[in-house]
Write an enzyme that holds these catalytic residues in place. Structure first.
Site, PDB file in Angstrom:
ATOM      1  NE  ARG A  59      12.786 -53.229  35.393  1.00  0.00           N
ATOM      2  CZ  ARG A  59      12.768 -53.766  34.172  1.00  0.00           C
ATOM      3  NH1 ARG A  59      13.664 -54.683  33.843  1.00  0.00           N
ATOM      4  NH2 ARG A  59      11.858 -53.386  33.295  1.00  0.00           N
ATOM      5  CB  CYS A  73       9.466 -75.559  39.041  1.00  0.00           C
ATOM      6  SG  CYS A  73       8.005 -75.841  38.007  1.00  0.00           S
ATOM      7  CG  LEU A  75      10.105 -36.180  26.905  1.00  0.00           C
ATOM      8  CD1 LEU A  75       8.962 -35.327  27.422  1.00  0.00           C
ATOM      9  CD2 LEU A  75      10.952 -36.678  28.100  1.00  0.00           C
ATOM     10  N   GLY A  77       5.880 -43.542  23.898  1.00  0.00           N
ATOM     11  CA  GLY A  77       6.863 -43.707  24.974  1.00  0.00           C
ATOM     12  C   GLY A  77       7.902 -44.772  24.728  1.00  0.00           C
ATOM     13  CB  CYS A 133       9.545 -73.883  35.454  1.00  0.00           C
ATOM     14  SG  CYS A 133      10.781 -75.174  35.754  1.00  0.00           S
ATOM     15  CB  SER A 190      14.131 -45.056  22.689  1.00  0.00           C
ATOM     16  OG  SER A 190      14.463 -46.431  22.863  1.00  0.00           O
ATOM     17  CG  HIS A 225       9.519 -56.939  25.491  1.00  0.00           C
ATOM     18  ND1 HIS A 225      10.035 -55.666  25.373  1.00  0.00           N
ATOM     19  CD2 HIS A 225       9.583 -57.474  24.252  1.00  0.00           C
ATOM     20  CE1 HIS A 225      10.414 -55.458  24.115  1.00  0.00           C
ATOM     21  NE2 HIS A 225      10.148 -56.534  23.421  1.00  0.00           N
TER      22      HIS A 225
HETATM   23  C1  BV8 Z   1      14.607 -61.197  19.319  1.00  0.00           C
HETATM   24  C2  BV8 Z   1      13.052 -57.239  29.036  1.00  0.00           C
HETATM   25  C3  BV8 Z   1      14.726 -63.023  17.875  1.00  0.00           C
HETATM   26  C4  BV8 Z   1      12.229 -56.910  30.181  1.00  0.00           C
HETATM   27  C5  BV8 Z   1      13.539 -56.238  26.950  1.00  0.00           C
HETATM   28  C6  BV8 Z   1      22.018 -59.619  18.263  1.00  0.00           C
HETATM   29  C7  BV8 Z   1      21.765 -60.819  18.921  1.00  0.00           C
HETATM   30  C8  BV8 Z   1      20.482 -61.166  19.340  1.00  0.00           C
HETATM   31  C9  BV8 Z   1      19.424 -60.278  19.115  1.00  0.00           C
HETATM   32  C10 BV8 Z   1      19.711 -59.089  18.466  1.00  0.00           C
HETATM   33  C11 BV8 Z   1      20.978 -58.746  18.045  1.00  0.00           C
HETATM   34  N1  BV8 Z   1      20.902 -57.524  17.456  1.00  0.00           N
HETATM   35  C12 BV8 Z   1      19.645 -57.066  17.501  1.00  0.00           C
HETATM   36  C13 BV8 Z   1      18.906 -58.019  18.095  1.00  0.00           C
HETATM   37  C14 BV8 Z   1      17.511 -57.961  18.357  1.00  0.00           C
HETATM   38  C15 BV8 Z   1      17.355 -57.485  19.783  1.00  0.00           C
HETATM   39  C16 BV8 Z   1      17.493 -55.975  19.755  1.00  0.00           C
HETATM   40  O1  BV8 Z   1      16.611 -55.306  19.240  1.00  0.00           O
HETATM   41  N2  BV8 Z   1      18.588 -55.455  20.309  1.00  0.00           N
HETATM   42  C17 BV8 Z   1      18.769 -54.014  20.280  1.00  0.00           C
HETATM   43  C18 BV8 Z   1      19.412 -53.567  21.585  1.00  0.00           C
HETATM   44  C19 BV8 Z   1      19.606 -53.669  19.054  1.00  0.00           C
HETATM   45  N3  BV8 Z   1      16.018 -57.874  20.154  1.00  0.00           N
HETATM   46  C20 BV8 Z   1      15.838 -59.021  20.799  1.00  0.00           C
HETATM   47  O2  BV8 Z   1      16.725 -59.725  21.216  1.00  0.00           O
HETATM   48  C21 BV8 Z   1      14.382 -59.438  20.941  1.00  0.00           C
HETATM   49  N4  BV8 Z   1      14.256 -60.791  20.541  1.00  0.00           N
HETATM   50  O3  BV8 Z   1      15.054 -60.453  18.471  1.00  0.00           O
HETATM   51  O4  BV8 Z   1      14.381 -62.543  19.141  1.00  0.00           O
HETATM   52  C22 BV8 Z   1      13.504 -63.041  17.042  1.00  0.00           C
HETATM   53  C23 BV8 Z   1      12.662 -61.926  16.957  1.00  0.00           C
HETATM   54  C24 BV8 Z   1      11.566 -61.985  16.119  1.00  0.00           C
HETATM   55  C25 BV8 Z   1      11.324 -63.122  15.391  1.00  0.00           C
HETATM   56  C26 BV8 Z   1      12.167 -64.227  15.536  1.00  0.00           C
HETATM   57  C27 BV8 Z   1      13.266 -64.183  16.357  1.00  0.00           C
HETATM   58  C28 BV8 Z   1      13.929 -59.378  22.401  1.00  0.00           C
HETATM   59  C29 BV8 Z   1      13.727 -57.931  22.788  1.00  0.00           C
HETATM   60  C30 BV8 Z   1      13.158 -57.884  24.190  1.00  0.00           C
HETATM   61  C31 BV8 Z   1      14.270 -57.717  25.162  1.00  0.00           C
HETATM   62  N5  BV8 Z   1      13.724 -57.430  26.482  1.00  0.00           N
HETATM   63  N6  BV8 Z   1      13.137 -56.080  28.155  1.00  0.00           N
HETATM   64  C32 BV8 Z   1      12.805 -55.829  30.935  1.00  0.00           C
HETATM   65  O5  BV8 Z   1      13.864 -56.003  31.566  1.00  0.00           O
HETATM   66  O6  BV8 Z   1      12.142 -54.797  30.907  1.00  0.00           O
HETATM   67  S1  BV8 Z   1      13.781 -54.873  25.979  1.00  0.00           S
HETATM   68  C33 BV8 Z   1      13.737 -53.442  26.930  1.00  0.00           C
HETATM   69  O7  BV8 Z   1      13.886 -52.342  26.012  1.00  0.00           O
HETATM   70  C34 BV8 Z   1      12.401 -53.197  27.571  1.00  0.00           C
HETATM   71  O8  BV8 Z   1      11.509 -54.271  27.461  1.00  0.00           O
HETATM   72  C35 BV8 Z   1      11.828 -52.023  26.809  1.00  0.00           C
HETATM   73  O9  BV8 Z   1      10.521 -52.212  26.518  1.00  0.00           O
HETATM   74  C36 BV8 Z   1      12.591 -52.060  25.572  1.00  0.00           C
HETATM   75  C37 BV8 Z   1      12.575 -50.814  24.766  1.00  0.00           C
HETATM   76  O10 BV8 Z   1      12.906 -49.730  25.594  1.00  0.00           O
HETATM   77  P1  BV8 Z   1      11.847 -48.526  25.641  1.00  0.00           P
HETATM   78  O11 BV8 Z   1      10.563 -49.031  26.197  1.00  0.00           O
HETATM   79  O12 BV8 Z   1      11.791 -47.859  24.314  1.00  0.00           O
HETATM   80  O13 BV8 Z   1      12.513 -47.599  26.719  1.00  0.00           O
HETATM   81  P2  BV8 Z   1      13.687 -46.552  26.469  1.00  0.00           P
HETATM   82  O14 BV8 Z   1      14.218 -46.169  27.804  1.00  0.00           O
HETATM   83  O15 BV8 Z   1      14.611 -47.082  25.412  1.00  0.00           O
HETATM   84  O16 BV8 Z   1      12.929 -45.311  25.808  1.00  0.00           O
HETATM   85  C38 BV8 Z   1      11.976 -44.604  26.581  1.00  0.00           C
HETATM   86  C39 BV8 Z   1      11.332 -43.599  25.632  1.00  0.00           C
HETATM   87  O17 BV8 Z   1      10.300 -42.929  26.342  1.00  0.00           O
HETATM   88  C40 BV8 Z   1      12.301 -42.534  25.140  1.00  0.00           C
HETATM   89  O18 BV8 Z   1      12.122 -42.361  23.751  1.00  0.00           O
HETATM   90  C41 BV8 Z   1      11.877 -41.266  25.891  1.00  0.00           C
HETATM   91  O19 BV8 Z   1      12.006 -40.110  25.069  1.00  0.00           O
HETATM   92  C42 BV8 Z   1      10.430 -41.530  26.149  1.00  0.00           C
HETATM   93  N7  BV8 Z   1       9.933 -40.881  27.363  1.00  0.00           N
HETATM   94  C43 BV8 Z   1      10.586 -40.733  28.553  1.00  0.00           C
HETATM   95  N8  BV8 Z   1       9.781 -40.076  29.413  1.00  0.00           N
HETATM   96  C44 BV8 Z   1       8.605 -39.841  28.773  1.00  0.00           C
HETATM   97  C45 BV8 Z   1       8.690 -40.360  27.480  1.00  0.00           C
HETATM   98  N9  BV8 Z   1       7.694 -40.243  26.591  1.00  0.00           N
HETATM   99  C46 BV8 Z   1       6.559 -39.638  26.996  1.00  0.00           C
HETATM  100  N10 BV8 Z   1       6.399 -39.113  28.239  1.00  0.00           N
HETATM  101  C47 BV8 Z   1       7.395 -39.197  29.135  1.00  0.00           C
HETATM  102  N11 BV8 Z   1       7.219 -38.671  30.365  1.00  0.00           N
END
Ligand code: BV8
Length: 229
Positions: A56, A133, A199, A172, A114, A174, A106
């Site tokens: 990536r 590290c 989108l 951008g 490290c 979801s 993120h």
């Molecule tokens: C947290 C890493 C605690 C880097 C990412 C059970 C156990 C533990 C946690 C959880 C749990 N249940 C829920 C959670 C919370 C969890 C969560 O939300 N899970 C989800 C799956 C249910 N979240 C976490 O764990 C977060 N941490 O909760 O810590 C906490 C929090 C707060 C306070 C105290 C404690 C950590 C979340 C971060 C995880 N890391 N990425 C990497 O590898 O990239 S997340 C990953 O998904 C990416 O970072 C990305 O940013 C993120 C979201 O995805 P999107 O960016 O929305 O991309 P996606 O493909 O989904 O959508 C694209 C969109 O673009 C679509 O809508 C499409 O229509 C649109 N599009 C496409 N083309 C176009 C367009 N729009 C315009 N023009 C175009 N051309």
């Protein structure tokens, strides 16, 4: 000066050729989230995780910012609005597109961390599980990326800016990953007007005062032209 907080996700970089996560050809079709974007996955197979992020990092380095990234930079440099870009993206296309005021909640592909001593340094193009590290010499290097179940960065600054904003725009994303997906609800609760540029309708579209759908390179510059008219 109007304060605008702009959340961006993978969709703003899609037209630069960087894959999103949840499309039919998305990154999560090839890899299980648990294997490559969790601390447990890293502990189980650091080589696989480094391979995933090395690919990536190379893709992001080969990509160019698009008209949507540049439009947000124009909105900021115009000077009539205080713009904060809060991005879920780990690429550097907002920086290379000219934005200055950016929070990578993120983490970033260009950062290394490290896991033993928390030291941070600029990531090399390719990272290996055997890298030591530079500070403590432990073989515990990882990408400086926020994985699932890890705390996103600068949440206090983000929530403070969100509640004090005159406008919250989501571009951008979801709306599937929290706490970012909850920002629109925080904005609504604080009485901040909300706009979605995406989108397709996101999971959170119903929370937005207004939603415009189309490719980011079309609808984001059009919105910025309106703001700068
Ligand atoms: C947290 C890493 C605690 C880097 C990412 C059970 C156990 C533990 C946690 C959880 C749990 N249940 C829920 C959670 C919370 C969890 C969560 O939300 N899970 C989800 C799956 C249910 N979240 C976490 O764990 C977060 N941490 O909760 O810590 C906490 C929090 C707060 C306070 C105290 C404690 C950590 C979340 C971060 C995880 N890391 N990425 C990497 O590898 O990239 S997340 C990953 O998904 C990416 O970072 C990305 O940013 C993120 C979201 O995805 P999107 O960016 O929305 O991309 P996606 O493909 O989904 O959508 C694209 C969109 O673009 C679509 O809508 C499409 O229509 C649109 N599009 C496409 N083309 C176009 C367009 N729009 C315009 N023009 C175009 N051309």
């Amino acid at each position: 000066m109007a304060k605008i907080v702009i959340l961006t996700g993978a969709g703003i970089s899609a037209e630069s050729g960087i894959r999103t996560f949840r499309a039919e050809d998305g990154l999560w079709e090839e890899h299980r989230i648990e294997d490559v974007a969790t601390p447990e996955g890293f502990a189980a197979d650091p080589g696989l995780v480094h391979h995933f992020y090395n690919a990536r990092r190379a893709a992001a380095a080969a990509a160019e910012p698009n008209a949507a990234h540049r439009a947000l930079a124009d909105l900021e440099s115009d000077g009539r609005h205080a713009v904060l870009v809060v991005t879920q993206n780990v690429d550097d296309l907002h920086e290379r597109g000219g934005s200055q005021n950016i929070i990578h909640m993120h983490g970033t592909l260009n950062g290394a961390l490290c896991a033993a001593c928390d030291h941070r340094w600029p990531a090399p193009a390719v990272m290996h599980r055997t890298d030591l590290c530079p500070a403590c010499r432990a073989p515990a290097t990882r990408p400086d990326i926020v994985w699932f179940s890890e705390m996103p960065y600068q949440m206090d600054e983000i929530w403070t800016a969100l509640r004090a904003a005159d406008l919250f725009v989501s571009i951008g994303t979801s709306g599937n990953v929290y706490p970012a997906a909850g920002f629109v609800q925080d904005a609504v609760r604080a009485g901040v007007p909300t706009l979605e540029l995406n989108l397709d309708p996101s999971s959170g579209s119903r929370w937005f005062d207004e939603a415009r759908h189309g490719p980011a390179t079309e609808i984001v510059p059009a919105w910025v032209r309106e703001m700068l008219a």
